[in-house]
Write a protein that holds these residues in place. Structure first.
Motif, PDB file in Angstrom:
ATOM      1  N   SER A 291       0.778  -1.066  -0.039  1.00 11.54           N
ATOM      2  CA  SER A 291       0.048   0.139  -0.041  1.00 11.54           C
ATOM      3  C   SER A 291       0.935   1.150  -0.111  1.00 11.54           C
ATOM      4  N   ARG A 292       0.178   2.198  -0.225  1.00  6.64           N
ATOM      5  CA  ARG A 292       1.015   3.456  -0.200  1.00  6.64           C
ATOM      6  C   ARG A 292      -0.248   4.671   0.270  1.00  6.64           C
ATOM      7  N   THR A 293       0.311   5.531   0.966  1.00  6.24           N
ATOM      8  CA  THR A 293      -0.835   6.520   1.507  1.00  6.24           C
ATOM      9  C   THR A 293      -0.530   7.665   0.529  1.00  6.24           C
ATOM     10  N   GLU A 294      -1.663   8.458   0.387  1.00  9.97           N
ATOM     11  CA  GLU A 294      -1.842   9.718  -0.201  1.00  9.97           C
ATOM     12  C   GLU A 294      -0.483  10.519  -0.131  1.00  9.97           C
ATOM     13  N   TYR A 295      -0.141  11.261  -0.849  1.00  8.13           N
ATOM     14  CA  TYR A 295       1.019  12.362  -0.655  1.00  8.13           C
ATOM     15  C   TYR A 295       0.880  13.566  -1.382  1.00  8.13           C
ATOM     16  N   GLU A 296       1.514  14.646  -0.774  1.00  5.50           N
ATOM     17  CA  GLU A 296       1.713  15.947  -1.406  1.00  5.50           C
ATOM     18  C   GLU A 296       3.003  16.101  -1.812  1.00  5.50           C
ATOM     19  N   ASP A 297       2.995  16.713  -3.299  1.00  5.29           N
ATOM     20  CA  ASP A 297       4.213  16.887  -4.042  1.00  5.29           C
ATOM     21  C   ASP A 297       4.752  18.225  -4.190  1.00  5.29           C
ATOM     22  N   PHE A 298       5.771  18.232  -4.447  1.00  5.38           N
ATOM     23  CA  PHE A 298       6.473  19.357  -4.774  1.00  5.38           C
ATOM     24  C   PHE A 298       6.051  20.247  -5.886  1.00  5.38           C
ATOM     25  N   THR A 299       5.878  21.545  -6.178  1.00  6.40           N
ATOM     26  CA  THR A 299       5.360  22.423  -7.417  1.00  6.40           C
ATOM     27  C   THR A 299       6.546  22.407  -8.393  1.00  6.40           C
ATOM     28  N   GLU A 300       7.768  22.289  -8.127  1.00  3.46           N
ATOM     29  CA  GLU A 300       8.857  22.392  -9.117  1.00  3.46           C
ATOM     30  C   GLU A 300       8.634  20.803  -9.981  1.00  3.46           C
ATOM     31  N   PRO A 301       8.725  20.843 -11.224  1.00  4.63           N
ATOM     32  CA  PRO A 301       8.774  19.574 -11.830  1.00  4.63           C
ATOM     33  C   PRO A 301       9.950  18.646 -11.451  1.00  4.63           C
ATOM     34  N   ASP A 302      11.313  19.266 -11.366  1.00 10.74           N
ATOM     35  CA  ASP A 302      12.510  18.648 -11.232  1.00 10.74           C
ATOM     36  C   ASP A 302      12.516  18.118  -9.707  1.00 10.74           C
ATOM     37  N   LEU A 303      11.527  18.222  -8.736  1.00 10.77           N
ATOM     38  CA  LEU A 303      11.474  17.660  -7.500  1.00 10.77           C
ATOM     39  C   LEU A 303      10.495  16.723  -7.334  1.00 10.77           C
ATOM     40  N   LYS A 304       9.504  16.596  -8.241  1.00  8.54           N
ATOM     41  CA  LYS A 304       8.424  15.703  -7.863  1.00  8.54           C
ATOM     42  C   LYS A 304       8.624  14.454  -7.800  1.00  8.54           C
ATOM     43  N   ARG A 305       8.040  13.759  -6.844  1.00 13.83           N
ATOM     44  CA  ARG A 305       8.083  12.167  -6.668  1.00 13.83           C
ATOM     45  C   ARG A 305       8.322  11.556  -7.881  1.00 13.83           C
ATOM     46  N   HIS A 306       9.340  10.717  -7.963  1.00 12.02           N
ATOM     47  CA  HIS A 306       9.470   9.962  -9.249  1.00 12.02           C
ATOM     48  C   HIS A 306      10.179   8.627  -8.952  1.00 12.02           C
ATOM     49  N   LEU A 307       9.356   7.133  -9.143  1.00 14.47           N
ATOM     50  CA  LEU A 307       9.802   5.996  -9.014  1.00 14.47           C
ATOM     51  C   LEU A 307       9.943   5.267 -10.423  1.00 14.47           C
ATOM     52  N   LEU A 308      10.941   4.552 -10.375  1.00 13.81           N
ATOM     53  CA  LEU A 308      11.044   3.672 -11.573  1.00 13.81           C
ATOM     54  C   LEU A 308      10.224   2.428 -11.206  1.00 13.81           C
ATOM     55  N   ARG A 309       9.680   1.590 -12.119  1.00 10.48           N
ATOM     56  CA  ARG A 309       8.797   0.555 -11.822  1.00 10.48           C
ATOM     57  C   ARG A 309       9.242  -0.647 -12.768  1.00 10.48           C
ATOM     58  N   LEU A 310       9.395  -1.842 -12.338  1.00  7.60           N
ATOM     59  CA  LEU A 310       9.362  -2.955 -12.956  1.00  7.60           C
ATOM     60  C   LEU A 310       8.444  -4.026 -12.549  1.00  7.60           C
ATOM     61  N   TRP A 311       7.896  -4.975 -13.560  1.00 10.98           N
ATOM     62  CA  TRP A 311       7.257  -6.187 -13.435  1.00 10.98           C
ATOM     63  C   TRP A 311       8.258  -7.265 -13.820  1.00 10.98           C
ATOM     64  N   LEU A 312       8.425  -8.345 -12.867  1.00 10.95           N
ATOM     65  CA  LEU A 312       9.297  -9.315 -13.060  1.00 10.95           C
ATOM     66  C   LEU A 312       8.497 -10.429 -13.146  1.00 10.95           C
ATOM     67  N   ALA A 313       8.580 -11.522 -14.013  1.00 10.74           N
ATOM     68  CA  ALA A 313       8.364 -12.901 -13.836  1.00 10.74           C
ATOM     69  C   ALA A 313       9.535 -13.533 -13.160  1.00 10.74           C
ATOM     70  N   LEU A 314       9.398 -14.271 -12.243  1.00 11.31           N
ATOM     71  CA  LEU A 314      10.359 -15.154 -11.432  1.00 11.31           C
ATOM     72  C   LEU A 314      10.947 -16.291 -12.209  1.00 11.31           C
TER      73      LEU A 314
END
Length: 342
Positions: A291-314
């Motif tokens: 799960s993940r809670t709601e979040y507040e982000d920065f207004t500056e584009p280069d500071l905004k939350r950013h995750l890379l995401r992979l789906w893997l088959a074992l």
């Protein structure tokens, strides 16, 4: 003849059954990278760049990790046969461009399994960030918003996340053992257990091909070769009700969903994860809800939350899961699942 219902009513056992409070002070689920291991990652990155290997063609062999590969093999085993999640701390992503961080993330992932498509567009490396969209739009998925995401599973064997930038506040991440939740449902509301194994309908959120149904029909819990898997996403279960040919949810279904949500979110079962910049989180979707809670982000584009995401088959589960199968079924291959007590 064995009564299947009696088999399903047995509690699950094994390392995939755990409670968050029992793990809080344990370092077993955390790998803290040493300077030498980070040097290995950077050397592997240089090797890929020197050979000009395109990102999506990078294999484990292209990304050599002389000593860290052994740790990643252990992580793969924990994901498949153990508690089902691992937190890797801390890759110094502030040193790297997004392209370099993506290559490192992809290379680590290739040592664990095979990347598969995350959506109908065929994206193999995704980006989790707020796009301004809302889950009220049936074409939107949770990782594209900053909304609260209650405990759920994704459609692959394993979800991998690398945090490049954190939100200004919020976005607290937590995990919970789906086998422990299953056992709690069995203990507290045995009258609802059978509903875990009934066919339920999940909205595909506009990810289907033109000739496919816009929803899938799967049980929440299924078993294969002695291993169990729980697939659960209440948002998709409820939004599938927009289709007139999907059966209406019974009041008892809503009771079950309420109970699963309450158990997963309770301090008795969940484990809060300090998921920080540079951290890698890997979760087995067959055995762990996240799960993940709601979040507040920065207004500056280069500071905004950013995750890379992979789906893997074992890798270790035997057989393979094609990208189309993952998207099309959103169901269980039962790789790395939990087990019943015998």
């Amino acid at each position: 003849m064995t009564d299947v219902r009696n088999v399903l009513r047995r509690p699950c056992t094994g390392p995939a059954v755990w409670k968050g409070p029992d793990l809080i002070d344990s370092g077993e689920w955390v790998l803290r990278l040493s300077p030498a291991q980070i040097d290995e990652l950077e050397a592997a990155l240089r090797a890929v760049r020197e050979r000009s290997v395109p990102l999506l063609k990078v294999t484990a062999g292209d990304f050599p990790l002389p000593t860290l590969a052994g740790e990643l093999a252990r992580i793969a085993d924990v994901l498949e046969n153990g508690r089902g999640f691992v937190l890797v701390k801390r890759i110094p992503v502030e040193r790297y461009s997004q392209a370099a961080a993506s290559t490192i993330f992809w290379g680590v992932g290739r040592h664990l399994g095979m990347p598969v498509s995350q959506n109908a567009s065929g994206h193999m490396l995704g980006h989790a960030r707020d796009t301004g969209r809302s889950l009220a739009d049936p074409g939107t998925r949770g990782y594209q918003t900053r909304a609260r995401l209650p405990f759920h599973t994704d459609g692959s064997d394993v979800l991998g996340l690398l945090c490049l930038r954190a939100a200004r506040s919020g976005a607290r991440t937590a995990v919970v053992s789906s086998a422990a939740v299953h056992n709690a449902v069995l203990a507290r509301r045995p009258d609802l257990v059978d509903r875990l194994y009934r066919t339920h309908f999940l909205d595909r959120r506009e990810e289907q091909a033109p000739d496919e149904l816009p929803y899938t029909a799967v049980p929440l819990v299924s078993w294969s070769r002695g291993r169990g898997s729980m697939r659960y996403n209440r948002c998709y279960l409820e939004s599938a009700q927009r289709f007139p040919d999907v059966p209406r949810l019974d009041p008892a279904d809503v009771e079950l969903f309420d109970l699963v949500d309450a158990l997963a979110a309770s301090s008795e079962f969940r484990l809060d994860v300090d998921f920080e910049v540079g951290d890698l989180l890997f979760v087995n979707n067959h055995t762990v809800l996240h799960s993940r809670t709601e979040y507040e982000d920065f207004t500056e584009p280069d500071l905004k939350r950013h995750l890379l995401r992979l789906w893997l088959a074992l890798r270790q589960g035997g057989g393979g899961v094609s990208p189309r199968d993952v998207i099309a079924t959103q169901s269980s291959a039962c790789l790395g699942g939990f087990r019943h007590h015998r």
